[in-house]
Design a protein around this motif. Structure first.
Motif, PDB file in Angstrom:
ATOM      1  N   PHE A 604       0.811  -1.215   0.000  1.00 51.76           N
ATOM      2  CA  PHE A 604       0.000   0.000   0.000  1.00 51.76           C
ATOM      3  C   PHE A 604       0.845   1.266   0.000  1.00 51.76           C
ATOM      4  O   PHE A 604       0.318   2.374   0.110  1.00 51.76           O
ATOM      5  CB  PHE A 604      -0.944  -0.026   1.207  1.00 51.76           C
ATOM      6  CG  PHE A 604      -1.755  -1.296   1.286  1.00 51.76           C
ATOM      7  CD1 PHE A 604      -2.683  -1.602   0.302  1.00 51.76           C
ATOM      8  CD2 PHE A 604      -1.549  -2.203   2.312  1.00 51.76           C
ATOM      9  CE1 PHE A 604      -3.422  -2.788   0.361  1.00 51.76           C
ATOM     10  CE2 PHE A 604      -2.275  -3.381   2.383  1.00 51.76           C
ATOM     11  CZ  PHE A 604      -3.211  -3.692   1.402  1.00 51.76           C
ATOM     12  N   ASN A 605       2.192   1.085  -0.070  1.00 55.38           N
ATOM     13  CA  ASN A 605       3.125   2.204  -0.225  1.00 55.38           C
ATOM     14  C   ASN A 605       3.002   3.265   0.876  1.00 55.38           C
ATOM     15  O   ASN A 605       3.103   4.467   0.613  1.00 55.38           O
ATOM     16  CB  ASN A 605       2.953   2.865  -1.609  1.00 55.38           C
ATOM     17  CG  ASN A 605       3.288   1.909  -2.734  1.00 55.38           C
ATOM     18  OD1 ASN A 605       4.352   1.281  -2.718  1.00 55.38           O
ATOM     19  ND2 ASN A 605       2.388   1.788  -3.691  1.00 55.38           N
ATOM     20  N   VAL A 606       2.726   2.810   2.078  1.00 56.16           N
ATOM     21  CA  VAL A 606       2.686   3.713   3.234  1.00 56.16           C
ATOM     22  C   VAL A 606       3.373   3.002   4.401  1.00 56.16           C
ATOM     23  O   VAL A 606       3.570   1.789   4.383  1.00 56.16           O
ATOM     24  CB  VAL A 606       1.239   4.080   3.629  1.00 56.16           C
ATOM     25  CG1 VAL A 606       0.570   4.912   2.555  1.00 56.16           C
ATOM     26  CG2 VAL A 606       0.424   2.832   3.938  1.00 56.16           C
ATOM     27  N   ASP A 607       3.745   3.794   5.393  1.00 53.39           N
ATOM     28  CA  ASP A 607       4.300   3.191   6.602  1.00 53.39           C
ATOM     29  C   ASP A 607       3.169   2.580   7.434  1.00 53.39           C
ATOM     30  O   ASP A 607       2.059   3.114   7.488  1.00 53.39           O
ATOM     31  CB  ASP A 607       5.035   4.248   7.438  1.00 53.39           C
ATOM     32  CG  ASP A 607       6.295   4.754   6.743  1.00 53.39           C
ATOM     33  OD1 ASP A 607       6.864   3.976   5.935  1.00 53.39           O
ATOM     34  OD2 ASP A 607       6.692   5.901   6.992  1.00 53.39           O
ATOM     35  N   GLY A 608       3.466   1.513   8.075  1.00 49.85           N
ATOM     36  CA  GLY A 608       2.460   0.857   8.910  1.00 49.85           C
ATOM     37  C   GLY A 608       2.867  -0.575   9.196  1.00 49.85           C
ATOM     38  O   GLY A 608       3.926  -1.050   8.755  1.00 49.85           O
ATOM     39  N   ARG A 609       2.032  -1.264   9.920  1.00 50.49           N
ATOM     40  CA  ARG A 609       2.332  -2.655  10.246  1.00 50.49           C
ATOM     41  C   ARG A 609       1.960  -3.579   9.092  1.00 50.49           C
ATOM     42  O   ARG A 609       1.269  -3.179   8.149  1.00 50.49           O
ATOM     43  CB  ARG A 609       1.612  -3.063  11.528  1.00 50.49           C
ATOM     44  CG  ARG A 609       2.137  -2.348  12.765  1.00 50.49           C
ATOM     45  CD  ARG A 609       1.693  -3.028  14.050  1.00 50.49           C
ATOM     46  NE  ARG A 609       0.250  -2.924  14.268  1.00 50.49           N
ATOM     47  CZ  ARG A 609      -0.396  -3.560  15.249  1.00 50.49           C
ATOM     48  NH1 ARG A 609       0.278  -4.352  16.076  1.00 50.49           N
ATOM     49  NH2 ARG A 609      -1.711  -3.408  15.404  1.00 50.49           N
ATOM     50  N   ILE A 610       2.422  -4.806   9.199  1.00 50.54           N
ATOM     51  CA  ILE A 610       2.301  -5.785   8.118  1.00 50.54           C
ATOM     52  C   ILE A 610       1.511  -6.985   8.615  1.00 50.54           C
ATOM     53  O   ILE A 610       1.743  -7.472   9.734  1.00 50.54           O
ATOM     54  CB  ILE A 610       3.698  -6.236   7.642  1.00 50.54           C
ATOM     55  CG1 ILE A 610       4.516  -5.017   7.188  1.00 50.54           C
ATOM     56  CG2 ILE A 610       3.600  -7.283   6.547  1.00 50.54           C
ATOM     57  CD1 ILE A 610       6.007  -5.273   7.137  1.00 50.54           C
ATOM     58  N   ILE A 611       0.588  -7.460   7.798  1.00 50.07           N
ATOM     59  CA  ILE A 611      -0.134  -8.697   8.119  1.00 50.07           C
ATOM     60  C   ILE A 611       0.440  -9.830   7.285  1.00 50.07           C
ATOM     61  O   ILE A 611       0.645  -9.689   6.079  1.00 50.07           O
ATOM     62  CB  ILE A 611      -1.648  -8.546   7.858  1.00 50.07           C
ATOM     63  CG1 ILE A 611      -2.286  -7.664   8.939  1.00 50.07           C
ATOM     64  CG2 ILE A 611      -2.329  -9.913   7.835  1.00 50.07           C
ATOM     65  CD1 ILE A 611      -3.785  -7.470   8.758  1.00 50.07           C
ATOM     66  N   GLN A 612       0.704 -10.953   7.932  1.00 47.74           N
ATOM     67  CA  GLN A 612       1.187 -12.160   7.249  1.00 47.74           C
ATOM     68  C   GLN A 612       0.214 -13.300   7.541  1.00 47.74           C
ATOM     69  O   GLN A 612      -0.005 -13.659   8.699  1.00 47.74           O
ATOM     70  CB  GLN A 612       2.602 -12.523   7.711  1.00 47.74           C
ATOM     71  CG  GLN A 612       3.636 -11.483   7.319  1.00 47.74           C
ATOM     72  CD  GLN A 612       5.046 -11.811   7.805  1.00 47.74           C
ATOM     73  OE1 GLN A 612       6.000 -11.158   7.409  1.00 47.74           O
ATOM     74  NE2 GLN A 612       5.194 -12.801   8.675  1.00 47.74           N
ATOM     75  N   ILE A 613      -0.344 -13.857   6.481  1.00 50.59           N
ATOM     76  CA  ILE A 613      -1.298 -14.964   6.579  1.00 50.59           C
ATOM     77  C   ILE A 613      -0.651 -16.194   5.961  1.00 50.59           C
ATOM     78  O   ILE A 613      -0.157 -16.148   4.832  1.00 50.59           O
ATOM     79  CB  ILE A 613      -2.610 -14.661   5.820  1.00 50.59           C
ATOM     80  CG1 ILE A 613      -3.182 -13.300   6.234  1.00 50.59           C
ATOM     81  CG2 ILE A 613      -3.614 -15.787   6.018  1.00 50.59           C
ATOM     82  CD1 ILE A 613      -3.714 -13.242   7.624  1.00 50.59           C
ATOM     83  N   VAL A 614      -0.647 -17.300   6.701  1.00 47.33           N
ATOM     84  CA  VAL A 614      -0.117 -18.554   6.170  1.00 47.33           C
ATOM     85  C   VAL A 614      -1.274 -19.530   5.982  1.00 47.33           C
ATOM     86  O   VAL A 614      -2.069 -19.770   6.904  1.00 47.33           O
ATOM     87  CB  VAL A 614       0.933 -19.167   7.126  1.00 47.33           C
ATOM     88  CG1 VAL A 614       1.364 -20.545   6.624  1.00 47.33           C
ATOM     89  CG2 VAL A 614       2.135 -18.243   7.240  1.00 47.33           C
TER      90      VAL A 614
END
Length: 665
Positions: A604-614
């Motif tokens: 999303f080209n912004v600073d922020g946290r990341i979600i990782q789905i496995v």
């Protein structure tokens, strides 16, 4: 009168056998329930264990018959320093019993499980005899039944809990009971009991070699005999017999053991443990049983309910006033239980019997008061009526308390997830000769036993420098520095950090910039899904500030997510996969990962946290949100993405999302 005494003795013996049978029967039922309702808990010819330490004892039991030299180094532990530091701990009663029992039933794992089912109920015998000998049968019923089913004790003696806890109440209570008996015996009987006390102490040290116990018991023994006005020469003779049959060496080493327990162990150290003027992070901060808890939580563990626990402590205070000096032989166990309020729930199993004895005495005291002041029976019948009424009330109370406040409803599950157990067994067949595993410490014993791997740290060798540098290597955002750390200690070992006047920051700098190749070409970096929820401990060590003696660490935050190829919903809030909005939070990226790699990626080209789905079999397996520092870590890149530097690592095993394994080149 003689017939009455015989009847009472027979009744007490039958009552003890009944309680022991109920206790062991319930534990056997847990194993039966596993077989019927959870067949997956059995991997190959092994039954899953509910304690990680069990894999250590079973590995030793398997090698017991082949050991010829007591100084044989344990090559599975403490790599690369094991030839100098760690010996095979074969002189242990649990190891001996598992080994011999396995010959009867043909399986080491079942041998350990069945032993725990039987041995964990034996404490009932001395505890019941002690309280009934003091004239309190109904409190004995309450104390023994509620203790054996208490969460604090049942948790440590559940099915599959192959560990020394199953006799760690029996031996202390047996020693206390013998100390109680000795001044009441005359002539040779007193000395036979003193010998029995020494033999019990010897077996205790063979079972659980912490000789500080014996120093405390010796002091209590001598003091109790003095208070009971036993003659000087009888005290001296009994004490000498106790020491001789327990083995005098334990009394020589016991003082150092007590000093270490109070001043050097992890239980009282806080966040830092000082070793040779270096303040290393304390692993106890991330072990549930050693984490410091409030008094309400401790009483919840010990009694199942904080108000029940408070009532038990009040009853215990009244009980002590009634027993007076006859509480003295029990004092070592009581003190160990009270340590729970300072050190965490590890010692609540020693507190529970006293809380429940206190509750039993409240019932007894109330019954006594009612009989004496309400029924106003003749004085000679007060005892009989009190015992009868208090026993009936106690049985009813115990039934209610076991149902509502005990640990019987807790369903134990394997300590090592079944898919990781199967992976370890699979790797054992693939790799043959024992390689070295560089990973987090808690599954160390299981890797040694199931996978035939040597370890850098494990359930007995953890914390301080070893765990610090493993954590640092996993947390750093640089795989070359990870390789350098591994190679540094492969070449130099950890023993050099035991020398005084070392600057830990200088060692970190040297290790992260070490360029020589590894000596051992069979060092494997293992990353698995269970390590994700242990990352707070990993980063706690990695971010440790040696000057401030604290850590500002990061962690993964677990999410509950649903994904169906076009929509994502986490914690009951939809994720905008076009703009990155998630409730009030703006996300930076979203990764959808499966066995083949990155399935979908949203930036999303912004600073922020990341979600990782496995995903596993098209279903969400695990899902987390994390900040960029965790995202960039070596662990995250190796485990979630399988991203590695081929110049320094070789991928040798991959059954993601369970585990990935990389060999250090």
């Amino acid at each position: 009168m003689l017939k009455n005494r015989k009847f009472i003795r027979v009744a007490i013996i039958l009552l003890i056998l009944l309680i022991v049978g109920i206790s062991s029967g319930f534990r056997y039922y847990q194993l039966y329930d596993w077989k019927v309702n959870h067949p997956s808990y059995f991997v190959g010819n092994t039954v899953s264990l509910t304690t990680l330490d069990g894999y250590y004892w079973l590995r030793l039991a398997k090698t017991y018959d082949n050991l010829t030299d007591k100084n044989t180094p344990d090559t599975y532990r403490g790599y690369p320093d094991y030839p100098y530091t760690y010996k095979l701990e074969m002189n242990n009663l649990l190891v001996y019993l598992i080994n011999k029992t396995s010959k009867l039933i043909g399986n080491y794992y079942y041998a350990g499980v069945y032993l725990v089912i039987i041995l964990s109920s034996l404490f009932i015998i001395p505890l019941f005899l002690y309280l009934s000998s003091c004239g309190f049968t109904s409190p004995a019923i309450v104390a023994t039944l509620l203790t054996t089913f208490s969460y604090s004790y049942l948790y440590r003696t559940f099915v599959g809990r192959v560990d020394t806890d199953c006799l760690n109440l029996f031996f202390p209570f047996m020693m206390s009971y013998l100390i109680y008996l000795i001044p009441r015996l005359e002539g040779y009987r007193r000395y036979i009991a003193s010998i029995a006390l020494g033999i019990t102490a010897y077996l205790f040290m063979w079972w659980y070699p912490y000789p500080g116990f014996l120093i405390v018991y010796l002091g209590v023994f001598v003091l109790y005999l003095i208070i009971k006005r036993v003659k000087f020469w009888a005290i001296l003779t009994s004490s000498v017999l106790f020491i001789l049959f327990a083995n005098p060496k334990y009394f020589i080493t016991g003082i150092d053991n007590i000093i270490y327990f109070i001043f050097g162990s992890k239980y009282f150290a806080g966040e830092a443990i000082n070793v040779n003027k270096i303040a290393w992070p304390n692993i106890a901060e991330f072990i549930s049983e050693t984490q410091k808890q409030g008094w309400q939580t401790i009483l919840l563990y010990a009694a199942g309910n904080k108000y029940l626990g408070l009532a038990g402590l009040i009853g215990l205070a009244l009980f002590i006033l009634r027993l007076r000096f006859d509480i003295l032989p029990l004092l070592p166990i009581l003190l160990l239980g009270l340590i729970s309020f300072k050190s965490g729930n590890r010692f609540t199993m020693y507190l529970s019997p006293f809380i429940f004895a206190g509750l039993g005495f409240l019932i007894y005291f109330s019954s006594e008061y009612f009989v004496y002041n309400g029924l106003k029976v003749f004085k000679e019948y007060v005892k009989m009526f009190t015992e009868t009424i208090s026993t009936i009330i106690s049985i009813i109370f115990v039934a209610i308390a076991i149902y509502f406040f005990s640990g019987i409803h807790y369903k134990p599950t394997p300590s090592v997830p079944l898919n990781i157990q199967q992976t370890m067994i699979d790797m054992r067949n693939r790799f043959g000769a024992a390689p070295v595993v560089w990973t987090w410490w808690d599954f160390g014993y299981a890797y040694q036993d199931l996978a035939n791997f040597s370890t850098v740290h494990d359930g007995g060798i953890h914390g301080k420098e070893r765990t610090y540098f493993v954590g640092l290597s996993l947390s750093l955002p640089d795989q070359m520095k990870m390789r350098n750390i591994i190679s540094y200690f492969d070449n130099k070992g950890f023993r050099m950090l035991e020398k005084g006047d070392l600057d830990p920051k200088k060692i970190v700098l040297e290790a992260t910039n070490f360029t020589l190749p590894v000596k051992n070409r069979d060092i494997l970096v293992v990353v698995s899904y269970d390590m994700v929820h242990k990352y707070d401990g990993i980063d706690f060590f990695a971010k440790w500030d040696f000057d401030k003696k604290k850590s500002d660490y990061d962690d993964y935050e677990k999410l509950s997510c649903n994904y169906d190829s076009s929509t994502l919903r986490c914690n009951d809030v939809d994720v905008d996969l076009t703009q990155g909005g998630w409730g009030d939070e703006q996300l930076s990226k979203v990764y959808i990962i499966d066995e083949s790699g990155i399935l979908k990626y949203y930036d999303f080209n912004v600073d922020g946290r990341i979600i990782q789905i496995v995903l596993k079999n098209n279903q969400v397996f695990i899902s987390y949100i994390l900040d960029d520092s965790v995202f960039q870590s070596n662990f995250n890149q190796l485990y979630f993405f399988g991203k590695y530097d081929a110049k320094i690592f070789e991928k040798v095993y991959d059954n993601f999302p369970i585990m990935r394994v990389f060999r250090v080149k």
